[in-house]
Design a protein around this motif. Structure first.
Motif, PDB file in Angstrom:
ATOM      1  N   PHE A   1       0.847  -1.188   0.000  1.00  0.00           N
ATOM      2  CA  PHE A   1       0.000   0.000   0.000  1.00  0.00           C
ATOM      3  C   PHE A   1       0.885   1.241   0.000  1.00  0.00           C
ATOM      4  CE2 PHE A   1      -2.372  -3.338   2.156  1.00  0.00           C
ATOM      5  CZ  PHE A   1      -3.608  -3.297   1.514  1.00  0.00           C
ATOM      6  N   ARG A   2       0.347   2.332  -0.521  1.00  0.00           N
ATOM      7  CA  ARG A   2       1.098   3.585  -0.457  1.00  0.00           C
ATOM      8  C   ARG A   2       1.165   4.101   0.978  1.00  0.00           C
ATOM      9  NH1 ARG A   2      -0.698   8.107  -4.494  1.00  0.00           N
ATOM     10  NH2 ARG A   2       1.114   9.071  -3.474  1.00  0.00           N
ATOM     11  N   ALA A   3       0.133   3.841   1.762  1.00  0.00           N
ATOM     12  CA  ALA A   3       0.106   4.299   3.151  1.00  0.00           C
ATOM     13  C   ALA A   3      -0.394   3.182   4.049  1.00  0.00           C
ATOM     14  CB  ALA A   3      -0.788   5.529   3.292  1.00  0.00           C
ATOM     15  N   VAL A   4       0.266   2.992   5.176  1.00  0.00           N
ATOM     16  CA  VAL A   4      -0.094   1.935   6.124  1.00  0.00           C
ATOM     17  C   VAL A   4      -0.124   2.500   7.530  1.00  0.00           C
ATOM     18  CG1 VAL A   4       0.766  -0.151   7.266  1.00  0.00           C
ATOM     19  CG2 VAL A   4       0.725  -0.035   4.771  1.00  0.00           C
ATOM     20  N   ALA A   5      -1.181   2.171   8.268  1.00  0.00           N
ATOM     21  CA  ALA A   5      -1.255   2.452   9.699  1.00  0.00           C
ATOM     22  C   ALA A   5      -1.205   1.123  10.443  1.00  0.00           C
ATOM     23  CB  ALA A   5      -2.541   3.203  10.033  1.00  0.00           C
ATOM     24  N   VAL A   6      -0.255   0.982  11.348  1.00  0.00           N
ATOM     25  CA  VAL A   6      -0.140  -0.208  12.192  1.00  0.00           C
ATOM     26  C   VAL A   6      -0.604   0.196  13.578  1.00  0.00           C
ATOM     27  CG1 VAL A   6       1.369  -2.025  13.038  1.00  0.00           C
ATOM     28  CG2 VAL A   6       1.823  -0.976  10.807  1.00  0.00           C
ATOM     29  N   MET A   7      -1.780  -0.298  13.975  1.00  0.00           N
ATOM     30  CA  MET A   7      -2.436   0.142  15.210  1.00  0.00           C
ATOM     31  C   MET A   7      -2.271  -0.858  16.356  1.00  0.00           C
ATOM     32  SD  MET A   7      -6.144   1.627  14.054  1.00  0.00           S
ATOM     33  CE  MET A   7      -6.501   2.027  15.788  1.00  0.00           C
ATOM     34  N   ALA A   8      -2.635  -0.383  17.542  1.00  0.00           N
ATOM     35  CA  ALA A   8      -2.769  -1.234  18.732  1.00  0.00           C
ATOM     36  C   ALA A   8      -1.466  -1.922  19.109  1.00  0.00           C
ATOM     37  CB  ALA A   8      -3.886  -2.259  18.527  1.00  0.00           C
ATOM     38  N   CYS A   9      -0.346  -1.228  18.917  1.00  0.00           N
ATOM     39  CA  CYS A   9       0.947  -1.788  19.315  1.00  0.00           C
ATOM     40  C   CYS A   9       1.183  -1.502  20.799  1.00  0.00           C
ATOM     41  CB  CYS A   9       2.063  -1.198  18.456  1.00  0.00           C
ATOM     42  SG  CYS A   9       1.945  -1.627  16.722  1.00  0.00           S
ATOM     43  N   ASP A  10       0.359  -2.120  21.611  1.00  0.00           N
ATOM     44  CA  ASP A  10       0.394  -1.901  23.060  1.00  0.00           C
ATOM     45  C   ASP A  10       1.315  -2.924  23.723  1.00  0.00           C
ATOM     46  OD1 ASP A  10      -1.662  -0.243  22.266  1.00  0.00           O
ATOM     47  OD2 ASP A  10      -3.249  -1.476  23.166  1.00  0.00           O
ATOM     48  N   ASP A  11       1.706  -2.616  24.935  1.00  0.00           N
ATOM     49  CA  ASP A  11       2.391  -3.597  25.763  1.00  0.00           C
ATOM     50  C   ASP A  11       1.455  -4.792  25.965  1.00  0.00           C
ATOM     51  OD1 ASP A  11       4.430  -4.585  27.446  1.00  0.00           O
ATOM     52  OD2 ASP A  11       3.285  -3.928  29.205  1.00  0.00           O
ATOM     53  N   GLU A  12       2.006  -5.987  25.867  1.00  0.00           N
ATOM     54  CA  GLU A  12       1.289  -7.261  25.990  1.00  0.00           C
ATOM     55  C   GLU A  12       0.468  -7.615  24.741  1.00  0.00           C
ATOM     56  OE1 GLU A  12      -0.885  -7.754  29.614  1.00  0.00           O
ATOM     57  OE2 GLU A  12       0.873  -7.383  30.882  1.00  0.00           O
TER      58      GLU A  12
ATOM     59  N   ALA B   1       4.295  -0.682   3.582  1.00  0.00           N
ATOM     60  CA  ALA B   1       4.068   0.713   3.202  1.00  0.00           C
ATOM     61  C   ALA B   1       5.115   1.166   2.194  1.00  0.00           C
ATOM     62  CB  ALA B   1       4.117   1.610   4.434  1.00  0.00           C
ATOM     63  N   ARG B   2       4.673   1.904   1.196  1.00  0.00           N
ATOM     64  CA  ARG B   2       5.585   2.487   0.217  1.00  0.00           C
ATOM     65  C   ARG B   2       6.033   3.885   0.650  1.00  0.00           C
ATOM     66  NH1 ARG B   2       7.311   3.024  -5.086  1.00  0.00           N
ATOM     67  NH2 ARG B   2       7.323   5.162  -5.841  1.00  0.00           N
ATOM     68  N   ASP B   3       5.096   4.789   0.881  1.00  0.00           N
ATOM     69  CA  ASP B   3       5.419   6.202   1.094  1.00  0.00           C
ATOM     70  C   ASP B   3       5.152   6.694   2.512  1.00  0.00           C
ATOM     71  OD1 ASP B   3       5.984   6.780  -1.757  1.00  0.00           O
ATOM     72  OD2 ASP B   3       3.855   6.357  -2.008  1.00  0.00           O
ATOM     73  N   HIS B   4       4.071   6.226   3.134  1.00  0.00           N
ATOM     74  CA  HIS B   4       3.638   6.780   4.420  1.00  0.00           C
ATOM     75  C   HIS B   4       3.397   5.646   5.417  1.00  0.00           C
ATOM     76  CE1 HIS B   4       2.929  10.605   2.323  1.00  0.00           C
ATOM     77  NE2 HIS B   4       2.344   9.886   1.387  1.00  0.00           N
ATOM     78  N   LEU B   5       3.928   5.812   6.624  1.00  0.00           N
ATOM     79  CA  LEU B   5       3.761   4.803   7.672  1.00  0.00           C
ATOM     80  C   LEU B   5       3.440   5.491   8.994  1.00  0.00           C
ATOM     81  CD1 LEU B   5       3.979   1.894   8.829  1.00  0.00           C
ATOM     82  CD2 LEU B   5       6.434   2.349   9.171  1.00  0.00           C
ATOM     83  N   LEU B   6       2.385   5.013   9.647  1.00  0.00           N
ATOM     84  CA  LEU B   6       2.029   5.439  11.001  1.00  0.00           C
ATOM     85  C   LEU B   6       1.969   4.202  11.885  1.00  0.00           C
ATOM     86  CD1 LEU B   6       0.908   7.573  13.071  1.00  0.00           C
ATOM     87  CD2 LEU B   6      -1.375   6.911  12.260  1.00  0.00           C
ATOM     88  N   VAL B   7       2.640   4.246  13.026  1.00  0.00           N
ATOM     89  CA  VAL B   7       2.584   3.154  14.001  1.00  0.00           C
ATOM     90  C   VAL B   7       2.092   3.740  15.314  1.00  0.00           C
ATOM     91  CG1 VAL B   7       3.855   1.315  15.156  1.00  0.00           C
ATOM     92  CG2 VAL B   7       4.546   2.039  12.861  1.00  0.00           C
TER      93      VAL B   7
END
Length: 707
Positions: A632-643, A678-684
């Motif tokens: 994807f050109r843009a990817v959001a990787v969510m919920a990277c919480d402890d545990e 992600a190709r261009d944009h990444l949010l974690v």
């Protein structure tokens, strides 16, 4: 007259709305049918340096930029009126004076500033705000003009190349033709660029030009070209990749490389090459899941559009699918045991043997990774097995108790008429080894890092048997850093020795320098397999720049949903279409957080599973495991919480420190897979306390405000 399209045209087409794209495609079809029709409204571009540039009216404000002369009509670019004209006024089409390849060159005088602010920053810069000292060493001062020209550098850009530094190189590369940019990156990282191809009579026939321009022979070819993204690297190979596609190997071979270096594309071209070179042969193109196999089939059909008969001799199946099909034909029908079946049988076996303290989880993983994987059928075999990949040490007395449990489990499966996948492939390998003829002459395997023991045993039998593997019969593509499903084991012990026939690709075409370099921090500079084969990632280079990935830690789930929604809105405002965006979470338990983002954003979305394909006009949501193979050109990787990552449930079932390290390794690799889609944009993002892995990615934003 030749009718061609440029990659710059299809790239710009993809940034228009759906209705605008339909209008452009209609105009393109009309141009191919009758380029001289006065109804096309050709308009001369008076301010363009290249006098062969014309605009073609497409509706009220959309303009198609074409390059027209007596022998060819080239679709170059499309956009709204002012942007289209600006693009044409800053470019020209020329045959390079040394290589002869056609190039769309950005005119040097129209570039306001070559050295733009560099995105790369170290951790000290992020926390203190102190800029990194400028690097003033000129990388190519000692390289002659003649050598630079041979790599395709346009003559007018030679002075800028001679002034390039480590910090300015990527910004400069954005303005150069791809072959020149890649050669400079190769030189800058200590490599030696490939020998340039000889000049051709037609500038569009040169291999470098064929990566940018495609000749459309008829309407059907044009229709297919306009129906998909360009993905030029999926059609035309970089010369560095080409040599590994066409080489002859006297044993099993493997191409490796980090995410985005084109391993899958090499595998596709290798399958096509083998089919071309051996007109009577059948080629198996395979991988370990149905989802990835479908993606391979789609890309192969696109690659071989003009060679349908060739495609007929390349069978594309997942390993589970081809295994069951061949077993039914050669051995007989079978009922496969599900994971639930195996778990129930193992629990019953554990209860049948008194006096032990082994957990059900340990028993299940010992069965999967040792007993069933290697198809151990006797106490002596289990007593002596090396248990590679299993860190918990076991005494002989402990193994004796375990074997009693496993014998009960084996009997339980047998009584129910169930067969495990490992048993199925082992039976199939035995049947293949007894045959004098081969079902497939060659096998090309993608995502090979996640092959199981029984998969490899089957492939060896398919290729002639252990110690008898035919030349060129086995070709693997994979990345040890993306192993997320299988524990490591020795390929060499099964007769697959790739030493001397293994190559690591270095040029990343898919992921920006910023995303790649930060994701690489999760894995380290090199990875090594059980047999000692090393894959060095330290010299990988990306061919384009982009913004830094954003890593945000929010106070709670509501703030995270708002923050990701704000980021999605930014991407949409920047012109990204829904299908160009993906949202990933660690497991199904976090899917509702991703769904909430898209519901609030008011964008259409789909939740992917192993059967669902990506749809137009929908944002894709899925777990990190299912993200494998997606882009994807843009990817959001969510919920990277402890545990959540690393997953606490996995940590709690660990037997000792060695097993704990394996959990951490595969969880890191899982996050790496997600980020490099992600190709261009990444949010974690994650909520406090966040995953410890986010510190390794870097660039974490503090403080975080609610949106």
């Amino acid at each position: 007259m030749q009718f061609l399209i440029a990659d710059s045209f299809t790239d710009s087409l993809g940034r228009l709305t759906g209705d605008e794209q339909k209008q452009v495609k209609t105009t393109a079809f009309d141009l191919q049918l009758n380029p001289a029709n006065p109804g096309h409204h050709f308009h001369k571009l008076d301010r363009a340096r290249d006098k062969n540039f014309w605009s073609v009216r497409v509706g009220s404000d959309i303009r198609l930029i074409v390059h027209r002369n007596d022998s060819s009509l080239l679709l170059c670019y499309v956009d709204h009126h002012d942007k289209a004209y600006d693009w044409a006024e800053r470019r020209k089409l020329e045959a390079h004076p040394r290589t002869g390849a056609a190039q769309l060159i950005e005119i040097r005088e129209t570039v306001k500033e070559v050295v733009v602010p560099v995105y790369v920053a170290d951790s000290a810069t992020q926390t203190t705000g102190t800029p990194k000292p400028a690097v003033t060493e000129h990388l190519f001062r000692g390289v002659s003009d003649d050598e630079l020209l041979s790599y395709g550098v346009p003559p007018e850009w030679l002075p800028d190349v001679k002034q390039a530094t480590e910090d300015s190189l990527l910004s400069l590369a954005d303005h150069l033709p791809a072959e020149a940019a890649e050669a400079l990156l190769e030189l800058a990282t200590g490599g030696k660029p490939r020998v340039p191809a000889p000049a051709t009579t037609n500038p569009f026939d040169h291999p470098d030009a064929q990566r940018r321009f495609r000749v459309m022979g008829n309407l059907a070819e044009l229709q297919q070209a306009l129906a998909y993204p360009w993905e030029k690297w999926a059609v035309f190979l970089h010369p560095e990749q080409q040599q590994w596609v066409v080489r002859d190997y006297n044993g099993p071979a493997r191409v490796a490389g980090s995410a985005g270096t084109g391993k899958t594309i090499v595998a596709l071209h290798r399958a096509a090459h083998l089919a071309r070179q051996h007109p009577e042969a059948r080629v198996l193109l395979t991988t370990f899941t149905d989802t990835l196999a479908k993606a391979l089939k789609f890309k192969l059909n696109r690659l071989l559009t003009s060679e349908p008969r060739l495609a007929e001799r390349i069978d594309v199946h997942s390993l589970p699918a081809i295994g069951q099909r061949l077993h039914k034909t050669m051995v007989g029908p079978v009922q496969l045991a599900s994971r639930e079946d195996i778990r129930a049988v193992m629990e019953a076996a554990a209860n049948a043997v008194a006096g032990h303290k082994f957990s059900n989880h340990f028993l299940l993983t010992e069965w999967e990774h040792v007993v069933d994987a290697w198809q151990l059928d006797s106490w002596e075999a289990y007593r002596d097995v090396a248990r590679l990949g299993r860190k918990t040490r076991l005494s002989e007395a402990q193994r004796k108790v375990l074997w009693a449990i496993f014998e009960h489990a084996r009997a339980g499966l047998r009584d129910q008429g169930l067969l495990t996948a490992s048993a199925l492939f082992t039976h199939l390998a035995t049947a293949l080894n007894s045959k004098d003829t081969s079902i497939f002459d060659f096998a090309v395997v993608d995502e090979a890092q996640d092959l199981a023991v029984y998969h490899l045993r089957f492939l060896v039998a398919l290729a002639g048997g252990e110690g008898r593997v035919r030349p060129n019969a086995l070709f693997f593509a994979g990345d040890l850093g993306q192993r997320i499903f299988q524990q490591p084991f020795s390929w060499k012990s099964l007769g697959v020795d790739v030493r001397g026939r293994s190559r690591t690709l270095r040029v990343n075409y898919r992921t920006s320098h910023q995303i790649r370099s930060h994701a690489d921090r999760l894995l380290g500079p090199a990875v090594m397999d059980v047999d000692g084969n090393r894959e060095d990632r330290s010299d990988t280079v990306s061919v384009f720049n982009g913004p830094l990935p954003r890593i945000q830690v929010l106070n709670d789930v509501e703030e995270e949903i708002a923050a990701v929604g704000h980021w999605i809105a930014e991407c949409t405002s920047a012109g990204l279409a829904p299908q160009e965006m993906g949202v990933f979470v660690r497991s199904e338990a976090q899917l509702e957080r991703a769904v909430a983002v898209l519901q609030r954003a008011g964008l259409p979305f789909q939740i992917l599973d192993e059967q669902v394909a990506i749809e137009q006009e929908c944002v894709s949501i899925c777990t990190m495991h299912l993200a494998k193979g997606l882009e994807f050109r843009a990817v959001a990787v969510m919920a990277c919480d402890d545990e959540v990552i690393p997953l606490q449930e996995r940590i709690e079932t660990v037997g000792d420190d060695g097993d704990l390290q394996e959990v951490y390794d595969t969880e890191r690799q899982l996050l790496y897979v997600a980020c490099t889609r992600a190709r261009d944009h990444l949010l974690v993002t994650g909520t406090a306390p966040a995953s410890e892995f986010l510190d390794d990615l870097g660039c974490r934003e503090f403080p975080v405000k609610a949106y």
